[in-house]
Motif scaffolding. Sequence first.
Motif, PDB file in Angstrom:
ATOM      1  N   HIS A  86       0.772  -1.211  -0.093  1.00 37.95           N
ATOM      2  CA  HIS A  86       0.411   0.306  -0.107  1.00 37.95           C
ATOM      3  C   HIS A  86       0.706   0.773  -0.094  1.00 37.95           C
ATOM      4  N   PHE A  87       0.354   2.363  -0.115  1.00 41.05           N
ATOM      5  CA  PHE A  87       0.728   3.523  -0.306  1.00 41.05           C
ATOM      6  C   PHE A  87       0.561   4.752  -0.268  1.00 41.05           C
ATOM      7  N   LYS A 114      10.408  12.147  -5.601  1.00 41.50           N
ATOM      8  CA  LYS A 114      10.504  11.872  -4.279  1.00 41.50           C
ATOM      9  C   LYS A 114      10.197  10.569  -4.314  1.00 41.50           C
ATOM     10  N   LEU A 115       8.774  10.427  -4.478  1.00 32.58           N
ATOM     11  CA  LEU A 115       8.067   8.856  -4.362  1.00 32.58           C
ATOM     12  C   LEU A 115       8.586   8.514  -5.404  1.00 32.58           C
ATOM     13  N   ALA A 175       9.833  -0.077  -5.571  1.00 27.56           N
ATOM     14  CA  ALA A 175       9.456  -2.005  -4.439  1.00 27.56           C
ATOM     15  C   ALA A 175       9.810  -2.371  -5.963  1.00 27.56           C
ATOM     16  N   ALA A 176       9.292  -1.860  -6.987  1.00 25.36           N
ATOM     17  CA  ALA A 176       9.380  -2.634  -7.738  1.00 25.36           C
ATOM     18  C   ALA A 176      11.086  -3.591  -9.207  1.00 25.36           C
ATOM     19  N   ASP A 216       0.735  11.706 -10.157  1.00 23.65           N
ATOM     20  CA  ASP A 216       1.697  11.163 -10.104  1.00 23.65           C
ATOM     21  C   ASP A 216       1.767   9.953  -9.173  1.00 23.65           C
ATOM     22  N   VAL A 217       1.488   9.408  -8.464  1.00 29.96           N
ATOM     23  CA  VAL A 217       1.350   7.683  -8.566  1.00 29.96           C
ATOM     24  C   VAL A 217       0.195   6.685  -8.739  1.00 29.96           C
ATOM     25  N   ARG A 218      -0.467   7.345  -9.567  1.00 29.69           N
ATOM     26  CA  ARG A 218      -0.609   6.115 -10.540  1.00 29.69           C
ATOM     27  C   ARG A 218      -0.228   6.448 -12.075  1.00 29.69           C
TER      28      ARG A 218
END
Length: 349
Positions: free
Chosen positions: A202-203, A264-265, A272-273, A306-308
């Motif tokens: 989760h993020f 930074k994200l 993780a990748a 950004d996250v998506r």
Amino acid sequence: MKEERFTRLTQGINLSHWFAQAPLTHKNFQTRVTAQDIQRIKKMGFRHVRLPIDPNVLFNEKQPEKLNQENLEYLDRALDTILAEKLGVIVDLHPQARFKQRLYRDVNFVNNVAKFWKSLAQHLSTRDPELVFLEVLNEPDVKDPKVWYKIQPQLLAAMRSGAPFHTLIASSNLRVGRNWDNIAALQLLSPVKDPNVVYNFHFYTPRPFVSQGATWGWNMLRYFHNVPYPSNPKLVAAILPQIKNETARKRLREYGKQRWNAQKLEELISSAAAWAKEHQVRLTCNEFGVYRRVAPPDDRNTWIRDVRSLLEKYNIGWSMWDYNHGFGVMKRVNGQSVPDLGTLQALFA
């Protein structure tokens, strides 16, 4: 796993407060999410939904192999409604904290939960494995991740026994020691010897932004309002006069100095990748989002975009939290729930 099946685990939305996090009543099971909601979700462009289920809906500790038949009928109707729209569905075991704490310290309880999962998996095994996915446990949370990582293989094995052909979703621990770092915990996980398992994190980072105004968790969050994203000292300085708590102001100054932005994200998500690439496994992020109540709407949508975008860049599946609650893709306008077009654009444009 074939690419088509994994693609189903992209572009998802969580159906919160239906079979978990809410009164576990027949009325709520019948009315919280309707066929019209599922049709709307499909039209929005989502490929799957994640369906959190409190084990208390179905689980009887004294007879763990026997599912609560009355409540199971409501769950089956929900699944029928979702699958009628050709949406995928993650069936997510989503217990309260007390259930999880018992799991971490009671071997007999682990055995009973394994028996329960086998029965539930057997029941779900008649559903299309291209559309139905089984998630072992939402947000395991123990100070030593190794405790959870010893339990998880037993539960996955029970699930696999009940559903030989369905994709299972394994969960990384929520933190490492005292630090809430789901990705760092993921990196301590050794995959099981089952090629049809996807691994999940989760993020919700950075917390001062994504959880601002929350009345749960870290007590400083309730003081945070209008926190900007991206962050820098100048932008944060502009909101400090509104913040009434000195400790909260100090934490926000730190947030500004950290200069949170897409780059930074990416440092976090790319790590993780890299873990997934090292172990040759698939990865999904089935919760991410920003609490709506006091977050600046444009900044909220920028963070979501950004996250998506980063998840897609690294071929990580995703499910946003959530459909129609505090983090929702829906918003209230004149007393009505309507789609937030800015959030939809952040998710799909």
